[in-house]
Design an enzyme around this catalytic site. Structure first.
Site, PDB file in Angstrom:
ATOM      1  N   THR A  75       0.846  -1.186   0.000  1.00 22.29           N
ATOM      2  CA  THR A  75       0.000   0.000   0.000  1.00 22.29           C
ATOM      3  C   THR A  75       0.883   1.238   0.000  1.00 22.29           C
ATOM      4  O   THR A  75       2.022   1.208   0.466  1.00 22.29           O
ATOM      5  CB  THR A  75      -0.902   0.035   1.238  1.00 22.29           C
ATOM      6  OG1 THR A  75      -0.083   0.244   2.396  1.00 22.29           O
ATOM      7  CG2 THR A  75      -1.670  -1.253   1.400  1.00 22.29           C
ATOM      8  N   GLU A 127      -6.452  -4.095   1.251  1.00 24.35           N
ATOM      9  CA  GLU A 127      -6.525  -5.183   2.227  1.00 24.35           C
ATOM     10  C   GLU A 127      -7.677  -6.142   1.976  1.00 24.35           C
ATOM     11  O   GLU A 127      -7.745  -7.204   2.602  1.00 24.35           O
ATOM     12  CB  GLU A 127      -6.661  -4.594   3.640  1.00 24.35           C
ATOM     13  CG  GLU A 127      -5.415  -3.892   4.151  1.00 24.35           C
ATOM     14  CD  GLU A 127      -5.272  -2.440   3.700  1.00 24.35           C
ATOM     15  OE1 GLU A 127      -4.423  -1.725   4.252  1.00 24.35           O
ATOM     16  OE2 GLU A 127      -6.011  -2.016   2.780  1.00 24.35           O
ATOM     17  N   LYS A 159     -13.314  18.034  11.850  1.00 23.86           N
ATOM     18  CA  LYS A 159     -13.936  18.123  13.175  1.00 23.86           C
ATOM     19  C   LYS A 159     -14.000  19.589  13.573  1.00 23.86           C
ATOM     20  O   LYS A 159     -12.978  20.210  13.881  1.00 23.86           O
ATOM     21  CB  LYS A 159     -13.130  17.307  14.183  1.00 23.86           C
ATOM     22  CG  LYS A 159     -12.963  15.843  13.783  1.00 23.86           C
ATOM     23  CD  LYS A 159     -12.047  15.110  14.748  1.00 23.86           C
ATOM     24  CE  LYS A 159     -11.806  13.683  14.269  1.00 23.86           C
ATOM     25  NZ  LYS A 159     -10.982  13.616  13.061  1.00 23.86           N
ATOM     26  N   TRP A 217     -18.815  16.627  13.256  1.00 24.60           N
ATOM     27  CA  TRP A 217     -18.096  16.109  12.099  1.00 24.60           C
ATOM     28  C   TRP A 217     -18.689  16.659  10.807  1.00 24.60           C
ATOM     29  O   TRP A 217     -19.912  16.711  10.649  1.00 24.60           O
ATOM     30  CB  TRP A 217     -18.184  14.578  12.051  1.00 24.60           C
ATOM     31  CG  TRP A 217     -17.280  13.895  13.033  1.00 24.60           C
ATOM     32  CD1 TRP A 217     -16.571  14.461  14.050  1.00 24.60           C
ATOM     33  CD2 TRP A 217     -16.989  12.490  13.070  1.00 24.60           C
ATOM     34  NE1 TRP A 217     -15.862  13.508  14.730  1.00 24.60           N
ATOM     35  CE2 TRP A 217     -16.090  12.286  14.152  1.00 24.60           C
ATOM     36  CE3 TRP A 217     -17.385  11.404  12.318  1.00 24.60           C
ATOM     37  CZ2 TRP A 217     -15.596  11.029  14.478  1.00 24.60           C
ATOM     38  CZ3 TRP A 217     -16.897  10.142  12.642  1.00 24.60           C
ATOM     39  CH2 TRP A 217     -16.009   9.970  13.712  1.00 24.60           C
TER      40      TRP A 217
END
Length: 548
Positions: free
Chosen positions: A188, A335, A445, A450
């Protein structure tokens, strides 16, 4: 009393799930179907089977044995496809090298994977030159020639790819072995620290291939796939096995087209001349194509394209569909091998107008069979599937990596509580559709609330002047963070003062109840380009560093 385990007759064959068993069907069903590389090479599946055997024999002749690792540095090509099969079918491990990493990061992955042999395209030799003397385990390097002219370099090549293949025996008895043997490794392009190695077994790749077939080919939808489709990847073959699609379309015996280096004119030429009907890519590639002047001269009405890797902005979806591209989303990550969900339109939604259907196409999608998706709160408890409550997306499936190579600490973090943690924030609605609303680390934030950076990017993308957008949070003494949006304008709008007009688009969304007031960005910043990762995703880490 426990479960009853089946008795196995002594002479019974257990049929291990090995990659070699994905290959056999194409020779029975479509031996004369073509595999094509750019406008330079075409051959049949019969030729492909022969060359896979020849490659395996050539590698064996160089000393490659079971458990060794063979690295490939190439563009999307028929040669890469041959390596997808020959290397793991021998019992060796295929390392698909991330060629868009820096040379030092490439060096790290080569040494960390303990590569024994490297196959390198002549155009990519400059990536190896500065690290050549630091490579620890590689014994032999094979040159993949794009032209007859050999590169001027101090690197010693054992032979070249075509000489290796053409000079080798045309049959190979690929052995049976444990289906849990490692087949592939890749790395990755992580945002912090060294790249992390993920790995997959033969069993996982075979299971993922059948998962792909069920998810893409079995359900009635706006974009069903069959063996009659003509496939061309637009996701690099070093990245999650090109999303596993080459394994699927080889098993189906479909016509395959490989574009080499990504060039808009060549891609569109191949789509038209080879009658490509299915591709997959990140949004950056479609953005590049819909902004190419060539697109106005070609008919793309039969082209189905799956977008993954990043969220599909509504504005980009509208632009692509305006060019007659059948565009929709899918979701997964390195993954997860990678496919988890596909944004199929359900039969009862077919009567909806296009505007409403685009909402579905841009969602993250419905889980494919054998994929369990859940949304959990910070305590690890599931939240309601009401399309409102958000949390971290976690998954279970037979084809998820079982850890990070030689990194037990990060592996345990990945699998905390027995679920693979994606690091994505999202929700699931009452129809079962997953929608990713942000990365955990990219959520803005502000004042204890959020704000989704993806939602802000989506709103910006709908403005006709906007070519690309990226939203980030910047430090604010009072609120903690405040959102800003970076905008790349389309060429015809560059130089125009559009800040107030684009900011009004966010205010309008607030007035309509779609965006909280604290989500309206403080600043609109016009830039010439936005930083991206090696696979074309927005590089939020770099962007945040630029504007901190």
């Amino acid at each position: 009393m426990g479960v009853k385990i089946i008795e196995q007759t002594e002479s019974a064959y257990s049929y291990p799930l090995l990659i070699k068993n994905l290959l056999t069907n194409s020779l029975v069903r479509s031996p004369d179907q073509e595999i094509i590389y750019r406008d330079e090479m075409r051959y049949t599946y019969r030729d492909f089977h022969r060359r896979v055997a020849q490659l395996a024999n050539g590698l064996k002749g160089l000393g490659v044995k079971q458990g060794d690792t063979v690295a490939v540095m190439d563009y999307d090509s028929h040669r890469y496809l041959e390596c997808y099969f020959a290397v793991p079918m021998m019992g060796a491990v295929l390392h698909t090298v991330h060629i868009r990493l820096s040379p030092e990061q490439i060096l790290y992955t080569i040494n960390h994977a303990e590569d024994d042999v490297i196959l390198v395209n002549s155009e990519l030799v400059p990536l190896l030159e500065p690290i050549y003397n630091k490579i620890k385990t590689v014994k032999k390097i094979i040159l993949i020639k794009e032209t007859d002219e050999a590169p001027k370099t101090a690197i010693k090549f054992e032979t070249d790819y075509e000489t290796l293949v053409s000079g080798s025996k045309q049959t190979y008895d690929f052995p049976d072995f444990d289906e849990n043997a490692r087949a592939t490794t890749f790395y990755t392009s992580g945002t912090t620290g060294d790249p992390k190695g993920v790995y997959f077994s033969h069993r996982q790749i075979v299971m993922h291939t059948f998962g792909l077939m069920t998810g893409l080919c079995a359900y009635h939808s706006q974009a069903i796939m069959t063996s009659k489709d003509v496939y061309m990847p637009l996701t690099p073959m070093f990245h999650v096995h090109a999303w596993g699609m080459p394994y699927l379309f080889t098993m189906l015996g479909a016509r395959q087209v490989y574009p080499g280096r990504y060039e808009p004119a060549m891609i569109l030429k191949l789509v038209v001349t080879e009658k490509v009907t299915f591709s997959h890519c990140v949004p950056t590639i479609i953005h590049m194509l819909v902004n190419s002047p060539v697109i106005k001269t070609v008919d793309l009405s039969t082209w189905k394209v799956v977008i993954g890797g990043s969220a599909l902005p509504r504005g980009l979806c509208e632009a692509a569909m305006g060019a007659k591209i059948n565009l929709y989303s899918a979701y997964g990550m390195s993954e997860t091998c990678p496919l988890l969900t596909v944004a199929h339109i359900k039969p009862h939604m077919e009567s909806w107008d296009e505007d409403r259907q685009i909402d579905i196409r841009c969602k993250t999608g419905l889980p494919i069979p054998l994929v369990d998706i859940e949304i959990i709160d910070p305590m690890g408890d599931p939240v309601a599937h009401d399309g409102v409550q958000t949390g971290e997306v976690v998954a279970r499936s037979p084809w998820l990596t079982q850890g990070y190579l030689k990194n037990p600490e990060k592996s345990e973090e990945l699998w905390q509580g027995g679920w693979l943690h994606t690091g994505d924030v999202g929700n699931i609605d009452t129809e079962g559709y997953l929608k990713i609303t942000d990365r955990v680390k990219d959520v803005i934030k502000t004042g204890g609330e959020w704000v989704s950076s993806l939602e802000l990017e989506d709103i910006a993308s709908r403005h006709p002047a906007v070519s690309e957008a990226a939203a980030i949070g910047i430090a604010d003494e009072k609120w903690g963070e405040r959102p800003i949006v970076l905008i790349v304008l389309k060429e015809i709008y560059k130089g125009k003062d559009l800040e107030a007009e684009i900011k009004q688009a966010f205010i309008d969304q607030h007035d309509q109840g779609n965006l909280p007031k604290y989500g309206i960005p403080d600043k609109i910043i016009f830039v010439d380009a936005i930083a991206k990762t090696g696979v074309g995703k927005l590089d939020k880490k770099v962007i945040r560093g630029q504007y901190k």
